[in-house]
Write an enzyme that holds these catalytic residues in place. Structure first.
Site, PDB file in Angstrom:
ATOM      1  N   HIS A   6      12.323   2.349 -10.062  1.00  0.00           N
ATOM      2  CA  HIS A   6      13.490   2.815 -10.820  1.00  0.00           C
ATOM      3  C   HIS A   6      13.277   4.196 -11.453  1.00  0.00           C
ATOM      4  O   HIS A   6      12.156   4.596 -11.765  1.00  0.00           O
ATOM      5  CB  HIS A   6      13.814   1.797 -11.928  1.00  0.00           C
ATOM      6  CG  HIS A   6      12.721   1.679 -12.947  1.00  0.00           C
ATOM      7  ND1 HIS A   6      12.685   2.467 -14.059  1.00  0.00           N
ATOM      8  CD2 HIS A   6      11.621   0.894 -12.984  1.00  0.00           C
ATOM      9  CE1 HIS A   6      11.617   2.158 -14.768  1.00  0.00           C
ATOM     10  NE2 HIS A   6      10.950   1.209 -14.126  1.00  0.00           N
ATOM     11  N   HIS A   8       7.635  14.957   0.734  1.00  0.00           N
ATOM     12  CA  HIS A   8       7.388  13.935   1.762  1.00  0.00           C
ATOM     13  C   HIS A   8       6.586  12.804   1.137  1.00  0.00           C
ATOM     14  O   HIS A   8       5.473  13.026   0.652  1.00  0.00           O
ATOM     15  CB  HIS A   8       6.622  14.570   2.941  1.00  0.00           C
ATOM     16  CG  HIS A   8       6.291  13.603   4.042  1.00  0.00           C
ATOM     17  ND1 HIS A   8       5.630  13.988   5.179  1.00  0.00           N
ATOM     18  CD2 HIS A   8       6.544  12.278   4.199  1.00  0.00           C
ATOM     19  CE1 HIS A   8       5.470  12.937   5.975  1.00  0.00           C
ATOM     20  NE2 HIS A   8       6.009  11.885   5.403  1.00  0.00           N
TER      21      HIS A   8
HETATM   22  C1  LIG Z   1      -6.108  15.344   1.460  1.00  0.00           C
HETATM   23  C2  LIG Z   1      -6.298  15.984   2.809  1.00  0.00           C
HETATM   24  C3  LIG Z   1      -5.100  16.888   3.124  1.00  0.00           C
HETATM   25  C4  LIG Z   1      -7.552  16.823   2.656  1.00  0.00           C
HETATM   26  O1  LIG Z   1      -7.731  17.631   3.740  1.00  0.00           O
HETATM   27  P1  LIG Z   1      -8.764  18.858   3.642  1.00  0.00           P
HETATM   28  O2  LIG Z   1      -8.277  19.858   2.646  1.00  0.00           O
HETATM   29  O3  LIG Z   1      -8.994  19.307   5.045  1.00  0.00           O
HETATM   30  O4  LIG Z   1     -10.062  18.230   2.959  1.00  0.00           O
HETATM   31  P2  LIG Z   1     -11.441  17.829   3.643  1.00  0.00           P
HETATM   32  O5  LIG Z   1     -11.264  16.958   4.829  1.00  0.00           O
HETATM   33  O6  LIG Z   1     -12.256  19.093   3.788  1.00  0.00           O
HETATM   34  O7  LIG Z   1     -12.107  16.948   2.496  1.00  0.00           O
HETATM   35  C5  LIG Z   1     -12.503  17.491   1.246  1.00  0.00           C
HETATM   36  C6  LIG Z   1     -13.137  16.377   0.425  1.00  0.00           C
HETATM   37  O8  LIG Z   1     -12.126  15.411   0.108  1.00  0.00           O
HETATM   38  C7  LIG Z   1     -12.477  14.130   0.644  1.00  0.00           C
HETATM   39  N1  LIG Z   1     -11.225  13.538   1.130  1.00  0.00           N
HETATM   40  C8  LIG Z   1     -10.313  14.092   1.979  1.00  0.00           C
HETATM   41  N2  LIG Z   1      -9.262  13.287   2.147  1.00  0.00           N
HETATM   42  C9  LIG Z   1      -9.512  12.193   1.407  1.00  0.00           C
HETATM   43  C10 LIG Z   1      -8.781  10.999   1.170  1.00  0.00           C
HETATM   44  N3  LIG Z   1      -7.591  10.803   1.725  1.00  0.00           N
HETATM   45  N4  LIG Z   1      -9.324  10.086   0.327  1.00  0.00           N
HETATM   46  C11 LIG Z   1     -10.534  10.290  -0.260  1.00  0.00           C
HETATM   47  N5  LIG Z   1     -11.269  11.410  -0.076  1.00  0.00           N
HETATM   48  C12 LIG Z   1     -10.761  12.342   0.753  1.00  0.00           C
HETATM   49  C13 LIG Z   1     -13.462  14.415   1.749  1.00  0.00           C
HETATM   50  O9  LIG Z   1     -14.306  13.286   1.982  1.00  0.00           O
HETATM   51  C14 LIG Z   1     -14.197  15.594   1.164  1.00  0.00           C
HETATM   52  O10 LIG Z   1     -15.087  15.130   0.173  1.00  0.00           O
HETATM   53  P3  LIG Z   1     -16.536  15.799  -0.064  1.00  0.00           P
HETATM   54  O11 LIG Z   1     -16.287  17.260  -0.366  1.00  0.00           O
HETATM   55  O12 LIG Z   1     -17.098  15.029  -1.216  1.00  0.00           O
HETATM   56  O13 LIG Z   1     -17.273  15.629   1.220  1.00  0.00           O
HETATM   57  C15 LIG Z   1      -6.427  14.957   3.973  1.00  0.00           C
HETATM   58  O14 LIG Z   1      -7.736  14.391   4.017  1.00  0.00           O
HETATM   59  C16 LIG Z   1      -5.441  13.802   3.861  1.00  0.00           C
HETATM   60  O15 LIG Z   1      -5.707  12.735   3.260  1.00  0.00           O
HETATM   61  N6  LIG Z   1      -4.244  14.006   4.439  1.00  0.00           N
HETATM   62  C17 LIG Z   1      -3.166  13.036   4.385  1.00  0.00           C
HETATM   63  C18 LIG Z   1      -2.456  13.026   5.725  1.00  0.00           C
HETATM   64  C19 LIG Z   1      -1.327  12.031   5.732  1.00  0.00           C
HETATM   65  O16 LIG Z   1      -1.351  10.984   5.130  1.00  0.00           O
HETATM   66  N7  LIG Z   1      -0.281  12.416   6.455  1.00  0.00           N
HETATM   67  C20 LIG Z   1       0.915  11.605   6.558  1.00  0.00           C
HETATM   68  C21 LIG Z   1       1.574  11.824   7.881  1.00  0.00           C
HETATM   69  S1  LIG Z   1       3.013  10.855   8.054  1.00  0.00           S
END
Ligand SMILES: CC(C)(COP(=O)(O)OP(=O)(O)OC[C@H]1O[C@@H](n2cnc3c(N)ncnc32)[C@H](O)[C@@H]1OP(=O)(O)O)[C@@H](O)C(=O)NCCC(=O)NCCS
Length: 211
Positions: free
Chosen positions: A138, A147
């Site tokens: 709510h 998104h």
């Molecule tokens: C958050 C996100 C954008 C980060 O991407 P990034 O900037 O390339 O980050 P990295 O992969 O370099 O990770 C950086 C740090 O965050 C951590 N991390 C990244 N995503 C994480 C997540 N979802 N949960 C927990 N930790 C995460 C990595 O393990 C890394 O940790 P470290 O530095 O201790 O090793 C990506 O991991 C993510 O979760 N994207 C969501 C995509 C999604 O759900 N899309 C929907 C489509 S419909």
């Protein structure tokens, strides 16, 4: 009720989801997908045509509605603003299996995907994606071009700023404010407000990029 003609901008994976949401609800009659670089002539049986100036002009003149089916928030925003400046009007697409409270409002150019639930007195802005099985309780406020990815659950009185992205399977506790263009990683739990353009991950979420 007679269905209205709609043209999709984009012909990728998100456009496929939008096509099926349109078909489930029978509010919209799909005319075509327009794409700058078409990779095929059909997408799930819908014609894919070149997104030329002429094609857009013809669709506007014919009174057709537009839906920008581009997953990336910033690109969707840019394309939508350019079309709006030319006088395009935008469809709101709500899948048949989605629940939208009668006291909620959903803006133009937004899609509510299958099994999503929008609670009482919640406002969803324009050009948003409320993805499959997401829920917003709510009094929520979701600003334009945000998104909310599949399976994310947002408690009551949460504000999500323009262009923000909440990844798959996030949880957000009540009353939280998420700044515009912020990014929350998949599976994260948000328990405090987060500033604009920052990036957060984990449960509870920690900031990995404050910019
Ligand atoms: C958050 C996100 C954008 C980060 O991407 P990034 O900037 O390339 O980050 P990295 O992969 O370099 O990770 C950086 C740090 O965050 C951590 N991390 C990244 N995503 C994480 C997540 N979802 N949960 C927990 N930790 C995460 C990595 O393990 C890394 O940790 P470290 O530095 O201790 O090793 C990506 O991991 C993510 O979760 N994207 C969501 C995509 C999604 O759900 N899309 C929907 C489509 S419909």
């Amino acid at each position: 009720m007679q269905s209205e003609p709609v043209v999709l901008i984009g012909a990728g994976g998100h456009a496929k989801m939008v096509i099926e949401a349109c078909r489930s609800a029978s509010t919209w009659r799909l005319i075509a997908c327009m794409d700058r670089e078409p990779r095929s002539t059909k997408l799930l049986g819908v014609d894919v045509i070149d997104e030329s100036e002429t094609a857009i002009e013809q669709a506007i003149e014919a009174g057709q509605w537009f839906f920008v089916a581009i997953g990336e928030n910033a690109v969707r925003g840019r394309v939508s603003h350019a079309l709006a400046a030319r006088g395009a009007k935008f469809a709101t697409v709500i899948a048949a299996s989605a629940y939208v409270s009668r006291s909620a409002t959903v803006g133009p150019g937004t899609v509510i995907m299958p099994n999503a639930a929008i609670g009482a007195a919640t406002t969803i802005g324009s050009g948003c994606i409320i993805n499959t099985s997401a829920s917003i309780d709510h009094d929520g406020q979701i600003e334009s071009f945000a998104h909310i990815a599949p399976g994310t659950h947002i408690a009551g009185n949460v504000r999500v700023g323009a262009g923000a992205m909440l990844g798959i399977g996030c949880s957000v506790i009540p009353g939280i404010e998420i700044g515009e263009w912020a990014m929350v990683g998949a599976g994260s739990t948000l328990i405090r407000n987060i500033p604009a353009r920052s990036k957060w991950v984990g449960s509870p979420a920690r900031c990995i990029d404050p910019s």
